[in-house]
Scaffold this motif. Sequence first.
Motif, PDB file in Angstrom:
ATOM      1  N   ALA A 151       0.834  -1.209   0.000  1.00  0.00           N
ATOM      2  CA  ALA A 151       0.000   0.000   0.000  1.00  0.00           C
ATOM      3  C   ALA A 151       0.869   1.260   0.000  1.00  0.00           C
ATOM      4  O   ALA A 151       0.545   2.241  -0.686  1.00  0.00           O
ATOM      5  N   ALA A 197       0.763   3.916  -2.937  1.00  0.00           N
ATOM      6  CA  ALA A 197       0.423   5.317  -2.665  1.00  0.00           C
ATOM      7  C   ALA A 197       1.482   6.245  -3.239  1.00  0.00           C
ATOM      8  O   ALA A 197       1.162   7.280  -3.834  1.00  0.00           O
ATOM      9  N   TYR A 198       2.742   5.877  -3.097  1.00  0.00           N
ATOM     10  CA  TYR A 198       3.824   6.702  -3.642  1.00  0.00           C
ATOM     11  C   TYR A 198       3.718   6.783  -5.167  1.00  0.00           C
ATOM     12  O   TYR A 198       3.919   7.844  -5.760  1.00  0.00           O
ATOM     13  N   PHE A 222      -0.280   8.510  -6.411  1.00  0.00           N
ATOM     14  CA  PHE A 222      -0.598   9.915  -6.141  1.00  0.00           C
ATOM     15  C   PHE A 222       0.504  10.832  -6.662  1.00  0.00           C
ATOM     16  O   PHE A 222       1.148  11.563  -5.910  1.00  0.00           O
ATOM     17  N   TYR A 271       0.469  14.768  -5.998  1.00  0.00           N
ATOM     18  CA  TYR A 271       0.794  15.298  -4.669  1.00  0.00           C
ATOM     19  C   TYR A 271       2.261  15.717  -4.612  1.00  0.00           C
ATOM     20  O   TYR A 271       3.088  15.314  -5.414  1.00  0.00           O
ATOM     21  N   ARG A 320       4.047  12.223  -0.802  1.00  0.00           N
ATOM     22  CA  ARG A 320       4.200  10.878  -1.349  1.00  0.00           C
ATOM     23  C   ARG A 320       5.208  10.063  -0.550  1.00  0.00           C
ATOM     24  O   ARG A 320       4.984   8.894  -0.250  1.00  0.00           O
ATOM     25  N   MET A 359       3.611   9.003   2.670  1.00  0.00           N
ATOM     26  CA  MET A 359       2.743   7.833   2.509  1.00  0.00           C
ATOM     27  C   MET A 359       3.559   6.548   2.442  1.00  0.00           C
ATOM     28  O   MET A 359       3.205   5.535   3.055  1.00  0.00           O
TER      29      MET A 359
END
Length: 127
Positions: free
Chosen positions: A28, A32-33, A36, A39, A44, A47
Motif C-alpha cells: 500500500a 500510494a507513492y 498519487f 501530490y 508521497r 505515505m
Amino acid sequence: MSNSSQVETVSNSGDKVKVVLAIVMLIAGIFAYSFFTDYNIYARLGMFVAGLVLAVALFAMSETGKRAFGFATGSYNEMKRVVWPTRKETIQMTGIVFAFVSVMAILLWVIDKLITWIVYGVVLGWN
C-alpha cells in the motif's frame, strides 16, 4: 539416517495475519507513492514511509518478526567482533589476486593457442 534440522514456518494464524498485513501495508505504501503523482513529493514520501513503518511494526509483533529481528541483532553483534584487514593488507591481497588472474589468463591463452595449433595444424592440416 535421521535429519534433526527442521524448517520453521509461521505456525499460528495470528502470526500469519500479521505477516500478511505487513506485506499489504508495504504494498500500500509503494502503491500510494506511485499512484498519487499529483501530490507533493514530501506527501508521497510520507505515505511510503508510513506504509513501511506500519509494515515493520506489524512484522515485529509477529513471532516470525521477533525471530528475524533477533537474528539480525545477533548478526550485527557478530559483525562488531570481526577483525577487518588493514588498508595495507587489503591492497596486498588485491594485488595478489590481480597477479594470479593475470598469470591464469596468460596460461589459458597459451593452452588455447597450443590446442588450436594441434587440432588445426597437426591433426587437420588446415594451416
